[in-house]
Motif scaffolding. Structure first.
Motif, short mmCIF file in Angstrom:
data_model
loop_
_atom_site.label_atom_id
_atom_site.label_comp_id
_atom_site.label_asym_id
_atom_site.label_seq_id
_atom_site.Cartn_x
_atom_site.Cartn_y
_atom_site.Cartn_z
N CYS A 149 0.85 -1.19 0.00
CA CYS A 149 0.00 0.00 0.00
C CYS A 149 0.89 1.24 0.00
O CYS A 149 1.44 1.61 1.03
N SER A 150 1.05 1.86 -1.14
CA SER A 150 1.90 3.03 -1.24
C SER A 150 1.13 4.29 -0.87
O SER A 150 -0.09 4.31 -0.83
N SER A 164 0.83 6.89 -2.63
CA SER A 164 0.04 7.34 -3.78
C SER A 164 -1.29 6.58 -3.86
O SER A 164 -2.29 7.13 -4.31
N ALA A 165 -1.31 5.32 -3.41
CA ALA A 165 -2.56 4.55 -3.43
C ALA A 165 -3.54 5.08 -2.39
O ALA A 165 -4.74 4.84 -2.50
#
Length: 67
Positions: free
Chosen positions: A13-14, A16-17
């Motif tokens: 889970c970045s 940006s996500a």
């Protein structure tokens, strides 16, 4: 759990996500005044309202994987 520990636990889970759910009002991003700077994410009431549906979907996916 610290935000660094959460980040390590959710490696897929970045940041940006997480921008879209933040923009849609489902999560709140809090920058912590620590060194190094920490970031904490939490669900809003709107985000919590989806938790039952998400849990059901995850359960279904797990059931299919187990056969």
């Amino acid at each position: 759990m610290s935000s660094n520990a959460k980040r390590r636990a959710a490696t897929s889970c970045s940041q940006s996500a997480l921008r879209r759910p933040e923009h849609n009002g489902m999560i709140v991003r809090t920058v912590l005044p620590t060194s190094p700077v920490g970031v904490e994410y939490s669900l809003t009431p709107l985000g919590r309202s989806f938790s039952g549906a998400v849990r059901g979907h995850v359960y279904e996916m797990g059931s299919r994987e187990r056969g």
